[in-house]
Motif scaffolding. Structure first.
Motif, PDB file in Angstrom:
ATOM      1  N   CYS A  20     -23.586 -48.400  88.789  1.00  0.00           N
ATOM      2  CA  CYS A  20     -24.940 -48.155  89.305  1.00  0.00           C
ATOM      3  C   CYS A  20     -24.934 -47.856  90.802  1.00  0.00           C
ATOM      4  O   CYS A  20     -25.987 -47.805  91.432  1.00  0.00           O
ATOM      5  CB  CYS A  20     -25.838 -49.350  89.000  1.00  0.00           C
ATOM      6  SG  CYS A  20     -25.311 -50.872  89.812  1.00  0.00           S
ATOM      7  N   GLY A  21     -23.755 -47.653  91.356  1.00  0.00           N
ATOM      8  CA  GLY A  21     -23.630 -47.369  92.779  1.00  0.00           C
ATOM      9  C   GLY A  21     -22.165 -47.354  93.166  1.00  0.00           C
ATOM     10  O   GLY A  21     -21.291 -47.520  92.311  1.00  0.00           O
ATOM     11  N   SER A  43     -29.482 -42.767  85.890  1.00  0.00           N
ATOM     12  CA  SER A  43     -28.654 -41.622  86.273  1.00  0.00           C
ATOM     13  C   SER A  43     -27.192 -41.767  85.858  1.00  0.00           C
ATOM     14  O   SER A  43     -26.332 -41.062  86.371  1.00  0.00           O
ATOM     15  CB  SER A  43     -28.752 -41.409  87.779  1.00  0.00           C
ATOM     16  OG  SER A  43     -28.320 -42.565  88.465  1.00  0.00           O
ATOM     17  N   LEU A  44     -26.915 -42.655  84.903  1.00  0.00           N
ATOM     18  CA  LEU A  44     -25.536 -42.872  84.481  1.00  0.00           C
ATOM     19  C   LEU A  44     -24.889 -41.583  83.974  1.00  0.00           C
ATOM     20  O   LEU A  44     -23.727 -41.305  84.287  1.00  0.00           O
ATOM     21  CB  LEU A  44     -25.458 -43.965  83.410  1.00  0.00           C
ATOM     22  CG  LEU A  44     -24.056 -44.291  82.908  1.00  0.00           C
ATOM     23  CD1 LEU A  44     -23.141 -44.743  84.046  1.00  0.00           C
ATOM     24  CD2 LEU A  44     -24.123 -45.355  81.821  1.00  0.00           C
ATOM     25  N   GLN A  45     -25.626 -40.764  83.234  1.00  0.00           N
ATOM     26  CA  GLN A  45     -25.036 -39.533  82.708  1.00  0.00           C
ATOM     27  C   GLN A  45     -24.647 -38.578  83.833  1.00  0.00           C
ATOM     28  O   GLN A  45     -23.580 -37.957  83.787  1.00  0.00           O
ATOM     29  CB  GLN A  45     -25.979 -38.833  81.721  1.00  0.00           C
ATOM     30  CG  GLN A  45     -25.312 -37.678  80.980  1.00  0.00           C
ATOM     31  CD  GLN A  45     -24.094 -38.125  80.187  1.00  0.00           C
ATOM     32  OE1 GLN A  45     -24.170 -39.048  79.373  1.00  0.00           O
ATOM     33  NE2 GLN A  45     -22.954 -37.481  80.410  1.00  0.00           N
ATOM     34  N   THR A  90     -20.211 -36.046  86.851  1.00  0.00           N
ATOM     35  CA  THR A  90     -19.721 -35.655  88.170  1.00  0.00           C
ATOM     36  C   THR A  90     -18.487 -36.460  88.584  1.00  0.00           C
ATOM     37  O   THR A  90     -17.908 -36.217  89.636  1.00  0.00           O
ATOM     38  CB  THR A  90     -20.845 -35.846  89.216  1.00  0.00           C
ATOM     39  OG1 THR A  90     -22.073 -35.364  88.694  1.00  0.00           O
ATOM     40  CG2 THR A  90     -20.573 -35.095  90.500  1.00  0.00           C
ATOM     41  N   ARG A  91     -18.069 -37.380  87.755  1.00  0.00           N
ATOM     42  CA  ARG A  91     -17.020 -38.333  88.115  1.00  0.00           C
ATOM     43  C   ARG A  91     -15.707 -37.654  88.515  1.00  0.00           C
ATOM     44  O   ARG A  91     -15.080 -38.033  89.509  1.00  0.00           O
ATOM     45  CB  ARG A  91     -16.782 -39.310  86.966  1.00  0.00           C
ATOM     46  CG  ARG A  91     -15.818 -40.422  87.319  1.00  0.00           C
ATOM     47  CD  ARG A  91     -15.788 -41.497  86.225  1.00  0.00           C
ATOM     48  NE  ARG A  91     -15.024 -42.639  86.641  1.00  0.00           N
ATOM     49  CZ  ARG A  91     -13.706 -42.768  86.460  1.00  0.00           C
ATOM     50  NH1 ARG A  91     -13.022 -41.802  85.862  1.00  0.00           N
ATOM     51  NH2 ARG A  91     -13.078 -43.849  86.882  1.00  0.00           N
ATOM     52  N   TYR A 119     -20.992 -36.767  94.212  1.00  0.00           N
ATOM     53  CA  TYR A 119     -22.110 -37.578  93.738  1.00  0.00           C
ATOM     54  C   TYR A 119     -23.341 -37.330  94.601  1.00  0.00           C
ATOM     55  O   TYR A 119     -24.453 -37.171  94.090  1.00  0.00           O
ATOM     56  CB  TYR A 119     -21.759 -39.065  93.772  1.00  0.00           C
ATOM     57  CG  TYR A 119     -20.916 -39.584  92.643  1.00  0.00           C
ATOM     58  CD1 TYR A 119     -20.660 -38.846  91.487  1.00  0.00           C
ATOM     59  CD2 TYR A 119     -20.357 -40.853  92.718  1.00  0.00           C
ATOM     60  CE1 TYR A 119     -19.885 -39.352  90.460  1.00  0.00           C
ATOM     61  CE2 TYR A 119     -19.586 -41.377  91.690  1.00  0.00           C
ATOM     62  CZ  TYR A 119     -19.351 -40.620  90.569  1.00  0.00           C
ATOM     63  OH  TYR A 119     -18.590 -41.145  89.543  1.00  0.00           O
ATOM     64  N   ALA A 120     -23.160 -37.314  95.924  1.00  0.00           N
ATOM     65  CA  ALA A 120     -24.283 -37.062  96.830  1.00  0.00           C
ATOM     66  C   ALA A 120     -24.815 -35.650  96.653  1.00  0.00           C
ATOM     67  O   ALA A 120     -26.034 -35.441  96.586  1.00  0.00           O
ATOM     68  CB  ALA A 120     -23.851 -37.295  98.274  1.00  0.00           C
TER      69      ALA A 120
END
Length: 96
Positions: free
Chosen positions: A49-50, A13-15, A20-21, A72-73
């Motif tokens: 990754c988290g 889910s990195l993309q 969303t960053r 992110y959530a």
């Protein structure tokens, strides 16, 4: 009370995280003084990754509500989110 929000991303889910960053960072900055610190967890390739976010909140429920509003959530990035009371015992800048 301080709470640690421990968030694990869904696999591959990195993309979604990168897409969303900006909204995530705006959310964190919008917390003002309630945000104590935030940082990503990294995988074996040094890719995010988290997340670990430490906030001040009135209750576990209030901390969970803040976690639930994180972009992110909302975007479905996280596989798990754990909200834990946290005590900053060593090198706490607020302790002076």
């Amino acid at each position: 009370m301080l709470y640690a929000l421990l968030c694990d991303d869904k696999p591959n889910s990195l993309q979604l995280r990168m897409d969303t960053r900006a909204e995530h960072l705006a959310h964190l900055n919008g917390l003002g003084d309630a945000l104590k610190f935030a940082c990503p967890f990294l995988d074996e390739n040094d890719k995010p990754c988290g997340s670990m976010v430490v906030i001040e909140a009135e209750s576990r429920e209030a901390a969970k509500a803040i976690a639930d509003r994180d972009p992110y959530a909302v975007a479905g990035l996280f596989e798990t989110v754990t909200v834990r009371p946290w005590s900053w015992a060593i090198k706490n800048p607020a302790a002076g």
